[in-house]
Design a protein around this motif. Structure first.
Motif, PDB file in Angstrom:
ATOM      1  N   GLY A  18      77.862  58.650  63.128  1.00 47.02           N
ATOM      2  CA  GLY A  18      79.168  59.223  62.884  1.00 47.02           C
ATOM      3  C   GLY A  18      79.125  60.597  62.249  1.00 47.02           C
ATOM      4  O   GLY A  18      78.374  61.484  62.658  1.00 47.02           O
ATOM      5  N   LEU A  19      79.938  60.789  61.216  1.00 50.77           N
ATOM      6  CA  LEU A  19      80.093  62.101  60.604  1.00 50.77           C
ATOM      7  C   LEU A  19      78.813  62.580  59.925  1.00 50.77           C
ATOM      8  O   LEU A  19      78.457  63.752  60.005  1.00 50.77           O
ATOM      9  N   GLY A  20      78.118  61.663  59.248  1.00 49.35           N
ATOM     10  CA  GLY A  20      76.883  62.055  58.583  1.00 49.35           C
ATOM     11  C   GLY A  20      75.816  62.518  59.555  1.00 49.35           C
ATOM     12  O   GLY A  20      75.129  63.528  59.321  1.00 49.35           O
ATOM     13  N   ALA A  21      75.677  61.807  60.660  1.00 47.86           N
ATOM     14  CA  ALA A  21      74.702  62.204  61.681  1.00 47.86           C
ATOM     15  C   ALA A  21      75.100  63.532  62.308  1.00 47.86           C
ATOM     16  O   ALA A  21      74.239  64.370  62.616  1.00 47.86           O
ATOM     17  N   ALA A  22      76.402  63.764  62.489  1.00 52.53           N
ATOM     18  CA  ALA A  22      76.866  65.034  63.046  1.00 52.53           C
ATOM     19  C   ALA A  22      76.514  66.192  62.120  1.00 52.53           C
ATOM     20  O   ALA A  22      76.103  67.270  62.575  1.00 52.53           O
ATOM     21  N   VAL A  23      76.670  65.991  60.819  1.00 51.28           N
ATOM     22  CA  VAL A  23      76.282  67.017  59.855  1.00 51.28           C
ATOM     23  C   VAL A  23      74.779  67.279  59.936  1.00 51.28           C
ATOM     24  O   VAL A  23      74.334  68.431  59.937  1.00 51.28           O
ATOM     25  N   CYS A  37      70.038  59.277  54.428  1.00 44.35           N
ATOM     26  CA  CYS A  37      69.868  57.894  53.996  1.00 44.35           C
ATOM     27  C   CYS A  37      71.026  57.064  54.518  1.00 44.35           C
ATOM     28  O   CYS A  37      72.109  57.578  54.811  1.00 44.35           O
ATOM     29  N   ALA A  38      70.783  55.768  54.642  1.00 44.06           N
ATOM     30  CA  ALA A  38      71.805  54.817  55.077  1.00 44.06           C
ATOM     31  C   ALA A  38      71.238  53.422  54.888  1.00 44.06           C
ATOM     32  O   ALA A  38      70.028  53.243  54.702  1.00 44.06           O
ATOM     33  N   ARG A  39      72.116  52.436  54.955  1.00 48.22           N
ATOM     34  CA  ARG A  39      71.674  51.049  54.779  1.00 48.22           C
ATOM     35  C   ARG A  39      71.049  50.480  56.047  1.00 48.22           C
ATOM     36  O   ARG A  39      70.118  49.685  55.977  1.00 48.22           O
ATOM     37  N   ASP A  40      71.573  50.867  57.200  1.00 46.61           N
ATOM     38  CA  ASP A  40      71.123  50.299  58.471  1.00 46.61           C
ATOM     39  C   ASP A  40      69.833  51.002  58.918  1.00 46.61           C
ATOM     40  O   ASP A  40      69.860  52.125  59.432  1.00 46.61           O
ATOM     41  N   GLU A  41      68.717  50.316  58.735  1.00 45.48           N
ATOM     42  CA  GLU A  41      67.422  50.936  59.024  1.00 45.48           C
ATOM     43  C   GLU A  41      67.244  51.244  60.503  1.00 45.48           C
ATOM     44  O   GLU A  41      66.607  52.237  60.858  1.00 45.48           O
ATOM     45  N   VAL A  42      67.796  50.406  61.367  1.00 41.88           N
ATOM     46  CA  VAL A  42      67.633  50.619  62.811  1.00 41.88           C
ATOM     47  C   VAL A  42      68.350  51.891  63.240  1.00 41.88           C
ATOM     48  O   VAL A  42      67.780  52.771  63.904  1.00 41.88           O
ATOM     49  N   ARG A  43      69.630  52.004  62.868  1.00 41.35           N
ATOM     50  CA  ARG A  43      70.386  53.207  63.243  1.00 41.35           C
ATOM     51  C   ARG A  43      69.802  54.445  62.569  1.00 41.35           C
ATOM     52  O   ARG A  43      69.787  55.537  63.153  1.00 41.35           O
ATOM     53  N   LEU A  44      69.327  54.288  61.350  1.00 35.54           N
ATOM     54  CA  LEU A  44      68.728  55.412  60.632  1.00 35.54           C
ATOM     55  C   LEU A  44      67.506  55.941  61.377  1.00 35.54           C
ATOM     56  O   LEU A  44      67.345  57.163  61.544  1.00 35.54           O
ATOM     57  N   LYS A  45      66.664  55.045  61.839  1.00 37.01           N
ATOM     58  CA  LYS A  45      65.463  55.465  62.569  1.00 37.01           C
ATOM     59  C   LYS A  45      65.828  56.147  63.890  1.00 37.01           C
ATOM     60  O   LYS A  45      65.229  57.168  64.262  1.00 37.01           O
ATOM     61  N   LEU A  46      66.803  55.584  64.596  1.00 35.93           N
ATOM     62  CA  LEU A  46      67.222  56.178  65.869  1.00 35.93           C
ATOM     63  C   LEU A  46      67.733  57.598  65.664  1.00 35.93           C
ATOM     64  O   LEU A  46      67.399  58.512  66.434  1.00 35.93           O
ATOM     65  N   THR A  47      68.530  57.795  64.634  1.00 36.26           N
ATOM     66  CA  THR A  47      69.070  59.125  64.360  1.00 36.26           C
ATOM     67  C   THR A  47      67.963  60.085  63.942  1.00 36.26           C
ATOM     68  O   THR A  47      67.919  61.236  64.392  1.00 36.26           O
ATOM     69  N   ALA A  60      63.937  60.346  56.609  1.00 35.32           N
ATOM     70  CA  ALA A  60      64.907  59.251  56.652  1.00 35.32           C
ATOM     71  C   ALA A  60      64.499  58.186  55.641  1.00 35.32           C
ATOM     72  O   ALA A  60      63.382  57.662  55.702  1.00 35.32           O
ATOM     73  N   VAL A  61      65.407  57.861  54.724  1.00 36.59           N
ATOM     74  CA  VAL A  61      65.111  56.902  53.664  1.00 36.59           C
ATOM     75  C   VAL A  61      66.170  55.800  53.684  1.00 36.59           C
ATOM     76  O   VAL A  61      67.341  56.072  53.417  1.00 36.59           O
ATOM     77  N   GLY A 187      90.774  63.923  58.505  1.00 36.52           N
ATOM     78  CA  GLY A 187      91.873  63.173  59.103  1.00 36.52           C
ATOM     79  C   GLY A 187      91.300  62.149  60.066  1.00 36.52           C
ATOM     80  O   GLY A 187      90.340  61.444  59.744  1.00 36.52           O
ATOM     81  N   LEU A 188      91.851  62.088  61.252  1.00 34.45           N
ATOM     82  CA  LEU A 188      91.336  61.171  62.269  1.00 34.45           C
ATOM     83  C   LEU A 188      90.293  61.912  63.102  1.00 34.45           C
ATOM     84  O   LEU A 188      90.621  62.808  63.883  1.00 34.45           O
ATOM     85  N   VAL A 189      89.050  61.543  62.909  1.00 40.60           N
ATOM     86  CA  VAL A 189      87.920  62.188  63.564  1.00 40.60           C
ATOM     87  C   VAL A 189      87.028  61.113  64.178  1.00 40.60           C
ATOM     88  O   VAL A 189      86.837  60.042  63.597  1.00 40.60           O
ATOM     89  N   GLU A 190      86.499  61.395  65.339  1.00 43.57           N
ATOM     90  CA  GLU A 190      85.604  60.449  66.004  1.00 43.57           C
ATOM     91  C   GLU A 190      84.457  60.069  65.066  1.00 43.57           C
ATOM     92  O   GLU A 190      83.859  60.921  64.430  1.00 43.57           O
ATOM     93  N   SER A 191      84.162  58.782  64.998  1.00 46.45           N
ATOM     94  CA  SER A 191      83.061  58.332  64.143  1.00 46.45           C
ATOM     95  C   SER A 191      82.579  56.960  64.595  1.00 46.45           C
ATOM     96  O   SER A 191      83.227  56.294  65.420  1.00 46.45           O
ATOM     97  N   GLY A 192      81.442  56.566  64.039  1.00 45.67           N
ATOM     98  CA  GLY A 192      80.858  55.284  64.415  1.00 45.67           C
ATOM     99  C   GLY A 192      81.752  54.102  64.104  1.00 45.67           C
ATOM    100  O   GLY A 192      81.783  53.122  64.856  1.00 45.67           O
ATOM    101  N   GLN A 193      82.501  54.170  63.006  1.00 44.14           N
ATOM    102  CA  GLN A 193      83.333  53.023  62.646  1.00 44.14           C
ATOM    103  C   GLN A 193      84.435  52.799  63.683  1.00 44.14           C
ATOM    104  O   GLN A 193      84.785  51.657  63.985  1.00 44.14           O
ATOM    105  N   TRP A 194      84.996  53.888  64.244  1.00 40.17           N
ATOM    106  CA  TRP A 194      86.006  53.715  65.286  1.00 40.17           C
ATOM    107  C   TRP A 194      85.389  53.186  66.565  1.00 40.17           C
ATOM    108  O   TRP A 194      85.991  52.361  67.270  1.00 40.17           O
ATOM    109  N   GLU A 195      84.189  53.643  66.882  1.00 38.85           N
ATOM    110  CA  GLU A 195      83.506  53.148  68.084  1.00 38.85           C
ATOM    111  C   GLU A 195      83.203  51.662  67.971  1.00 38.85           C
ATOM    112  O   GLU A 195      83.353  50.911  68.940  1.00 38.85           O
TER     113      GLU A 195
END
Length: 259
Positions: A18-23, A37-47, A60-61, A187-195
């Motif tokens: 989402g937004l963090g990965a876009a940054v 950093c993030a809690r989800d290790e799988v998504r973190l590694k992919l990014t 990535a931590v 505001g309303l911005v595309e992100s992983g939570q909406w997906e």
């Protein structure tokens, strides 16, 4: 325009999607060195793999930002690798909204820990390193509800309003040390939570975004793109915005009633 971020070390929480990965993508494009950093290790590694494939110098931590020790490990890992920290993006968070009577004390505490105290702790942990930088910057990612909270927006709008106060207080306190502190109100911005919400309801993502924009009556007529948000954050992190501090900038397509 060269944003003069090459070689700068930037820490981004909630950086796995989402937004963090876009940054993180925008920073890598500017040749900054990026720790996520993030809690989800799988998504973190992919990014992280994606960013490295794009030529990024990326760390990535896995870390839960509500865990003080985990945040400390994140900062220590970045400093051990690069010997400096020039900027941070306090981005970790999720949307949470309800009426006062429906929100429990635990939900209040959880939201404040995630959105406010995590930002406080990370900012405190890197203060010494920011003071050593010649272009230090902090960007707190908030929401437009921080300025204009609608009904049934608790506890998130209150947590975000506290983040707005933190931004202004730190801008005043840290300005004499050359550290700039700003906020971006989303505001309303595309992100992983909406997906993920679209997938859970078997709704095409584009259909969900179109419905959100229509229902919210966004003046620009669409939901924002994550890259648009990331461009604003990246500019505020850069020396090109060297006289901008204590500012809370809406990135919302004109939706908020408050400037």
């Amino acid at each position: 325009m060269d944003l003069q971020l090459a070689g700068r070390v930037v820490l981004v929480t909630g950086g796995s999607d989402g937004l963090g990965a876009a940054v993180a993508r925008a920073l890598v494009a500017e040749r900054a060195r990026v720790a996520i950093c993030a809690r989800d290790e799988v998504r973190l590694k992919l990014t992280a793999d994606e960013l490295r494939a794009a030529g990024g110098d990326v760390l990535a931590v896995p870390a839960d930002v509500t865990d003080v020790d985990a945040l400390d490990r994140f900062v220590t890992a970045a400093h051990s690798r690069w010997g400096q920290v020039d900027a941070i993006v306090n981005n970790a968070g999720r949307s949470a909204g309800g009426e006062l009577a429906s929100v429990t004390d635990q939900q209040w505490q959880d939201d404040l820990q995630l959105k406010l105290f995590a930002a406080i702790r990370l900012s405190r942990l890197v203060l010494g390193q920011l003071r050593a930088s010649d272009a230090a910057a902090v960007v707190n990612v908030l929401a437009t509800a921080a300025k204009a909270p609608p009904a049934a927006s608790l506890p998130s709008s209150v947590s975000r309003a506290a983040g707005l106060a933190l931004t202004k207080a730190l801008a005043s306190e840290w300005g004499p040390h050359g550290i700039r502190v700003n906020a971006v109100l989303v505001g309303l911005v595309e992100s992983g939570q909406w997906e993920r919400r679209a997938a859970a309801t078997d709704t095409p993502v584009r259909t969900l975004y179109e419905r959100m924009a229509r229902d919210a009556r966004i003046p620009l007529g669409r939901v924002g793109r994550a890259a648009e948000f990331a461009d604003v954050v990246t500019f505020l992190l850069s020396p090109r915005s060297s006289y901008v501090t204590g500012t809370a900038l809406n990135v919302d397509g004109g939706l908020s009633p408050v400037v």
